[in-house]
Design an enzyme around this catalytic site. Structure first.
Site, PDB file in Angstrom:
ATOM      1  N   ASN A   9      40.803 -38.287 -50.476  1.00  0.00           N
ATOM      2  CA  ASN A   9      41.990 -38.006 -49.663  1.00  0.00           C
ATOM      3  C   ASN A   9      42.691 -39.341 -49.421  1.00  0.00           C
ATOM      4  O   ASN A   9      42.232 -40.148 -48.615  1.00  0.00           O
ATOM      5  CB  ASN A   9      41.545 -37.362 -48.338  1.00  0.00           C
ATOM      6  CG  ASN A   9      42.697 -37.167 -47.372  1.00  0.00           C
ATOM      7  OD1 ASN A   9      43.857 -37.380 -47.729  1.00  0.00           O
ATOM      8  ND2 ASN A   9      42.374 -36.771 -46.147  1.00  0.00           N
ATOM      9  N   LYS A  11      45.398 -39.978 -48.005  1.00  0.00           N
ATOM     10  CA  LYS A  11      46.179 -40.039 -46.753  1.00  0.00           C
ATOM     11  C   LYS A  11      47.551 -40.682 -47.041  1.00  0.00           C
ATOM     12  O   LYS A  11      48.095 -40.456 -48.114  1.00  0.00           O
ATOM     13  CB  LYS A  11      45.390 -40.763 -45.657  1.00  0.00           C
ATOM     14  CG  LYS A  11      44.003 -40.116 -45.483  1.00  0.00           C
ATOM     15  CD  LYS A  11      43.259 -40.539 -44.260  1.00  0.00           C
ATOM     16  CE  LYS A  11      41.897 -39.832 -44.211  1.00  0.00           C
ATOM     17  NZ  LYS A  11      41.128 -40.130 -43.025  1.00  0.00           N
ATOM     18  N   HIS A  95      42.799 -30.598 -41.851  1.00  0.00           N
ATOM     19  CA  HIS A  95      42.215 -31.929 -41.637  1.00  0.00           C
ATOM     20  C   HIS A  95      42.349 -32.306 -40.157  1.00  0.00           C
ATOM     21  O   HIS A  95      43.338 -31.961 -39.514  1.00  0.00           O
ATOM     22  CB  HIS A  95      42.922 -32.963 -42.520  1.00  0.00           C
ATOM     23  CG  HIS A  95      42.202 -34.268 -42.557  1.00  0.00           C
ATOM     24  ND1 HIS A  95      42.336 -35.203 -41.554  1.00  0.00           N
ATOM     25  CD2 HIS A  95      41.314 -34.773 -43.447  1.00  0.00           C
ATOM     26  CE1 HIS A  95      41.545 -36.236 -41.839  1.00  0.00           C
ATOM     27  NE2 HIS A  95      40.923 -36.007 -42.974  1.00  0.00           N
ATOM     28  N   GLU A  97      43.197 -34.927 -38.775  1.00  0.00           N
ATOM     29  CA  GLU A  97      44.432 -35.655 -38.439  1.00  0.00           C
ATOM     30  C   GLU A  97      45.597 -34.680 -38.296  1.00  0.00           C
ATOM     31  O   GLU A  97      46.497 -34.881 -37.483  1.00  0.00           O
ATOM     32  CB  GLU A  97      44.706 -36.739 -39.504  1.00  0.00           C
ATOM     33  CG  GLU A  97      43.745 -37.905 -39.335  1.00  0.00           C
ATOM     34  CD  GLU A  97      43.350 -38.606 -40.621  1.00  0.00           C
ATOM     35  OE1 GLU A  97      44.061 -38.489 -41.633  1.00  0.00           O
ATOM     36  OE2 GLU A  97      42.295 -39.282 -40.603  1.00  0.00           O
ATOM     37  N   GLU A 167      33.821 -32.646 -41.493  1.00  0.00           N
ATOM     38  CA  GLU A 167      34.197 -34.029 -41.201  1.00  0.00           C
ATOM     39  C   GLU A 167      34.137 -34.268 -39.698  1.00  0.00           C
ATOM     40  O   GLU A 167      35.084 -33.942 -38.972  1.00  0.00           O
ATOM     41  CB  GLU A 167      35.631 -34.295 -41.680  1.00  0.00           C
ATOM     42  CG  GLU A 167      35.825 -34.150 -43.167  1.00  0.00           C
ATOM     43  CD  GLU A 167      37.014 -34.988 -43.656  1.00  0.00           C
ATOM     44  OE1 GLU A 167      36.807 -35.776 -44.564  1.00  0.00           O
ATOM     45  OE2 GLU A 167      38.118 -34.863 -43.111  1.00  0.00           O
ATOM     46  N   GLY A 173      37.090 -42.824 -40.539  1.00  0.00           N
ATOM     47  CA  GLY A 173      37.763 -44.125 -40.461  1.00  0.00           C
ATOM     48  C   GLY A 173      37.136 -45.079 -39.458  1.00  0.00           C
ATOM     49  O   GLY A 173      37.735 -46.088 -39.103  1.00  0.00           O
ATOM     50  N   SER A 213      33.583 -41.770 -43.336  1.00  0.00           N
ATOM     51  CA  SER A 213      33.016 -43.073 -43.687  1.00  0.00           C
ATOM     52  C   SER A 213      31.998 -43.012 -44.829  1.00  0.00           C
ATOM     53  O   SER A 213      30.995 -43.731 -44.804  1.00  0.00           O
ATOM     54  CB  SER A 213      32.406 -43.744 -42.448  1.00  0.00           C
ATOM     55  OG  SER A 213      33.410 -43.951 -41.466  1.00  0.00           O
TER      56      SER A 213
HETATM   57  P1  13P Z   1      37.138 -42.057 -44.140  1.00  0.00           P
HETATM   58  O1  13P Z   1      36.310 -41.917 -45.395  1.00  0.00           O
HETATM   59  O2  13P Z   1      38.131 -43.165 -44.220  1.00  0.00           O
HETATM   60  O3  13P Z   1      36.280 -42.075 -42.916  1.00  0.00           O
HETATM   61  O4  13P Z   1      38.032 -40.709 -44.034  1.00  0.00           O
HETATM   62  C1  13P Z   1      37.416 -39.481 -44.167  1.00  0.00           C
HETATM   63  C2  13P Z   1      38.470 -38.435 -44.256  1.00  0.00           C
HETATM   64  O5  13P Z   1      39.167 -38.174 -43.288  1.00  0.00           O
HETATM   65  C3  13P Z   1      38.638 -37.746 -45.537  1.00  0.00           C
HETATM   66  O6  13P Z   1      39.464 -36.637 -45.402  1.00  0.00           O
END
Ligand code: 13P
Length: 250
Positions: A9, A11, A95, A97, A167, A173, A213
């Site tokens: 992803n 982002k 997601h 976010e 997740e 992150g 992560s």
């Molecule tokens: P990270 O791997 O940066 O923690 O992000 C995970 C994520 O949100 C994948 O959709």
């Protein structure tokens, strides 16, 4: 046996030039392996370029979001048919976010899930608890609620085309990964819940990814857990060597 599915992803990262560099790097380093699938989910602006570069590869293309209507006065939104027209096979929905930063509720995510599946797109449906919810001991009820609402009116046959990504919000992150045991526990809970809502066969073939992560140093232990069928990778998918390190840890 379930395949392992690794999705990146991206982002809000990578312009066109950087997209070409990243996809070329992944393609050049990928060795054939029938037991796994690789998916990249660039931003909307890079989808067409990515599709052209991925044509001769086995790497799937996904988007990071979509709207649930077919068309109309929805400034800034993208429809399922638009995603299909640029070669997307997958779309990330729900997601954290989108839920937490953009206020998407379960009902809206469910409408998106239905639209994606009815349009022939395969959703990567994300669920996960916050740190506060984990500390309160409500992880399972939060996950159950997100799954029951998000999958409302979705048939067992449609679920065959769905990936669920667990997740934990506190691991995204932050560099703080769930331990393999913590992740496995929730994945097992999700599979049991799916068996309860649908049936054992549907639950047995469902791909459940872990996200939060994931990096080359922790991916192999996570991916070796019996109910972890892949990873949804954020930060570490932005560099070919790190993404390939995760893929090759299978
Ligand atoms: P990270 O791997 O940066 O923690 O992000 C995970 C994520 O949100 C994948 O959709």
């Amino acid at each position: 046996m379930r395949k392992k599915v690794i999705a990146g992803n991206w982002k809000m990262h990578k312009d066109i030039k950087e997209t070409i560099e990243l996809i070329s790097g992944i393609k050049n380093g990928l060795t054939p392996n029938e037991n796994r699938e690789v998916i990249v989910c660039p931003p909307f602006t890079s989808l067409e370029t990515a599709f052209a570069l991925l044509k001769e590869s086995n790497i799937g293309l996904g988007a990071q979001n979509m709207h649930f209507e077919d068309s109309g006065a929805f400034t800034g939104e993208i429809s399922a048919s638009m995603l299909k027209s640029v070669g997307c096979k997958y779309v990330i929905l729900g997601h954290s976010e989108r839920r937490n930063v953009f206020g998407e509720a379960d009902e809206m995510i469910n409408k998106k899930m239905l639209k994606a599946l009815n349009s022939g797109l395969n959703p990567i449906f994300c669920v996960g608890e916050t740190l506060e919810q984990r500390e309160n001991g409500t992880t399972n009820s939060i996950i159950e609620n997100q799954i029951r609402k998000g999958l409302d009116s979705i048939s067992a046959q449609q679920l065959e085309n769905t990936i669920i990504a667990y997740e934990p919000v506190w691991a995204i992150g932050t560099g703080k990964t769930a331990t393999p045991d913590q992740a496995q526990e929730v994945h097992k809970f999700i599979r049991t819940l799916i068996a309860d809502i649908y049936d054992e066969k549907t639950a047995g073939s469902l791909i459940i990814q872990y996200g939060g992560s994931v990096k080359p140093e922790n991916s192999s232990e996570l991916l070796n857990q019996p109910d972890i069928d892949g990873a949804l990778v954020g930060g570490a998918c932005l560099k070919p060597d790190l993404f390939l390190g995760i893929i090759n840890s299978i």
